[in-house]
Design an enzyme around this catalytic site. Structure first.
Site, short mmCIF file in Angstrom:
data_model
loop_
_atom_site.label_atom_id
_atom_site.label_comp_id
_atom_site.label_asym_id
_atom_site.label_seq_id
_atom_site.Cartn_x
_atom_site.Cartn_y
_atom_site.Cartn_z
N HIS A 24 0.83 -1.20 0.00
CA HIS A 24 0.00 0.00 0.00
C HIS A 24 0.87 1.25 0.00
O HIS A 24 1.55 1.53 0.98
CB HIS A 24 -0.88 -0.06 1.25
CG HIS A 24 -1.83 1.08 1.41
ND1 HIS A 24 -1.70 2.02 2.41
CD2 HIS A 24 -2.93 1.43 0.70
CE1 HIS A 24 -2.69 2.89 2.31
NE2 HIS A 24 -3.45 2.56 1.29
N HIS A 66 -1.11 10.16 -3.42
CA HIS A 66 -2.41 9.71 -2.92
C HIS A 66 -3.49 10.77 -3.05
O HIS A 66 -4.67 10.45 -3.19
CB HIS A 66 -2.29 9.30 -1.45
CG HIS A 66 -3.58 8.82 -0.87
ND1 HIS A 66 -4.39 9.62 -0.10
CD2 HIS A 66 -4.21 7.63 -0.98
CE1 HIS A 66 -5.47 8.93 0.26
NE2 HIS A 66 -5.39 7.73 -0.27
CA CA Z 1 -4.99 3.70 -2.97
#
Ligand code: CA
Length: 322
Positions: A24, A66
């Site tokens: 992630h 992000h």
């Molecule tokens: Ca993501």
């Protein structure tokens, strides 16, 4: 898969896992998220996939970030103090790639500059924003030099917002995938998005062949216009399965965490009944839900739910556990 895992364990074969470990934002538990350094560490930690969240620069280059905003992960407010919009935020879309490349990336902070994860990396390693193509090339070369086959897991961020700004982020990313022979159902890549209308557009309008994953949030997060209550229903999951290969729910959509234990919600079974892969987010060793321990989370994900993959900030710990 279960049998293979068992045989692998019995024969002592390393790296045979029932579950795909999706790094992630790279190895974000250890280094500033989405940097090349974070991707390199995730590769070394044995991740099966490395995630790239994508937004566009002013000159239409997909960069790995992000958020559509820059100030929580870079020093943009010091370098370009006059370039905030009226809302006080600094948007990646207002900066050319050359300008973005001058920024230093740091560990995530909130809007007041307070570290979100204070015990994580806080040094200044001179990290830079990476482009999507830089990550593709890096991971491909690491796969070659290390004899691995780590896959890609790009996310199309805020497609509707990009559209409102006159940009088609999906078309731009898909063109790059095609240049790299990655718009292929057999390639080791998933494309993810919270916006169901956009994911449908990938399959139906843009003719994408690549595997797709519908991310699921809560309606009050206002992540997109998609109705996640509907998408989690049997009918909604059937509709997802008509265009996508999997779902990426929040872990707490699969199980609810109470004082006296963990209760499965039934979403896992409903998704499996439609043939969907299930890749929940986010397994964090330093931020576990409720009173849950790491061992309980591993048991839940690997045994009770038996998910197909998991997004984690800690690929090394997840790889060791699953
Ligand atoms: Ca993501």
């Amino acid at each position: 898969m279960r049998l293979i895992l068992l045989l692998g364990a019995l024969l002592g074969i390393p790296g045979v896992s029932a579950m795909d470990i999706i790094a992630h934002r790279g190895a974000s538990g250890y280094l500033p998220e989405h940097t090349l350094e974070s991707a390199i560490l995730a590769h070394g930690q044995g991740a099966d996939y490395i995630e790239q969240d994508l937004v566009l620069s002013k000159d239409n280059v997909p960069v790995v970030l992000h958020d559509i905003h820059l100030e929580t992960v870079t020093d943009v407010e010091q370098r370009f103090p006059e370039r905030a919009r009226d809302d006080g935020r600094f948007y990646a879309l207002d900066f050319t790639l050359a300008e973005l490349k001058t920024l230093r990336v740091h560990e995530r902070t909130d809007e007041k500059g307070v570290p979100v994860f204070p015990h994580r990396y806080q040094g200044n390693g001179l990290f830079r924003i990476a482009t999507f193509e830089e990550q593709l090339t890096l991971i491909r070369e690491l796969n070659r030099s290390r004899d691995k086959s780590v896959g890609f897991y790009p996310e199309i961020k805020s497609p509707k917002w990009h559209q409102q700004q006159g940009r088609d982020i999906s078309a731009i990313v898909l063109a790059i995938l095609r240049q790299h022979q990655l718009d292929d159902a057999n390639a080791k890549i998933f494309v993810q998005c919270f916006d169901f209308a956009e994911l449908k557009r990938w399959r139906q309008e843009l003719g994408a062949k690549v595997k797709l994953v519908q991310l699921l949030g809560e309606n009050d997060w206002q992540e997109s216009d998609s109705d996640y209550d509907y998408l989690k229903s049997e009918q909604g999951l059937a509709e997802i399965a008509s265009i996508a290969q999997g779902i990426g729910p929040w872990i707490e959509q699969l199980a609810s965490f109470h004082q006296d234990g963990i209760e499965l919600t039934g979403l896992m079974q409903r998704a499996k009944a439609k043939g969907l892969l299930v890749h929940p987010y986010t397994l964090r060793a330093d931020q576990l839900p409720g009173q849950t321990s790491w061992a309980q989370m591993i048991q839940l994900l690997a045994e009770d739910l038996a998910v197909d993959g998991v997004f984690t900030d800690f690929s090394d710990k997840a790889k060791a556990a699953f």
